[in-house]
Design a protein around this motif. Structure first.
Motif, short mmCIF file in Angstrom:
data_model
loop_
_atom_site.label_atom_id
_atom_site.label_comp_id
_atom_site.label_asym_id
_atom_site.label_seq_id
_atom_site.Cartn_x
_atom_site.Cartn_y
_atom_site.Cartn_z
N TYR A 88 0.84 -1.20 0.00
CA TYR A 88 0.00 0.00 0.00
C TYR A 88 0.87 1.25 0.00
CZ TYR A 88 -3.94 -2.97 1.63
OH TYR A 88 -4.91 -3.92 1.78
N ALA A 129 -4.11 2.98 -3.12
CA ALA A 129 -4.27 1.55 -3.39
C ALA A 129 -5.74 1.22 -3.62
CB ALA A 129 -3.70 0.73 -2.23
N LEU A 158 -1.66 -5.90 -6.68
CA LEU A 158 -0.74 -5.03 -5.96
C LEU A 158 0.69 -5.21 -6.47
CD1 LEU A 158 -1.74 -5.15 -2.18
CD2 LEU A 158 -1.64 -3.14 -3.64
#
Length: 150
Positions: free
Chosen positions: A20, A29, A63
């Motif tokens: 993040y 994020a 991510l």
């Protein structure tokens, strides 16, 4: 009953929080992943009420795609191999000097790359990114220590 240990759970939580941060924080994020920031916060939180809440695999993969470092893949690899989390070590003057040297390596490499032609070519980018990854790993270990990790 959870199939992973508390140590492995903290590895996932720390990697989630680091990813993040690498994206610019939980809000960024959330925008990138299309998930509410309150949900993402739970995935990274070590608080007792959220200790069983982990990031979904599809979000973890996304991510890593968006970060310069595969935080989630690295965490999962350590868990699968049952590797002990690396610690920063004791906070001593020599440890801080080592950190200073690692960060200075990044700065010196960038400065050297742009010194002659004010341009960074592909080979220089690769070298710089290698230095950045090393610095991020070192800082991640220090950060884990600061939040009560290993």
């Amino acid at each position: 009953m959870r199939a992973i240990s508390d140590i492995h759970a903290s590895v996932i939580k720390a990697a989630t929080a680091s990813a993040y941060e690498a994206l610019g924080g939980v809000s960024r994020a959330a925008e990138a992943l299309g998930v509410a920031s309150s949900t993402l916060t739970k995935y990274a939180s070590p608080a007792d009420e959220w200790r069983e809440s982990f990031i979904r695999l599809d979000l973890a993969a996304e991510l890593d795609r968006r970060c310069d470092h595969p935080f989630m893949l690295s965490a999962f690899t350590r868990i699968v191999r049952d590797e002990k989390p690396q610690s920063f070590g004791a906070i001593t003057a020599s440890a801080i000097l080592k950190l200073d040297g690692v960060l200075d390596d990044v700065v010196r490499t960038v400065a050297a790359a742009i010194e002659d032609d004010n341009h960074i070519d592909a080979a220089e980018r690769l070298e710089i990114r290698e230095r950045i990854v090393a610095a991020k790993q070192f800082l991640a270990r220090l950060d884990a220590m600061m939040v009560g990790g290993s």
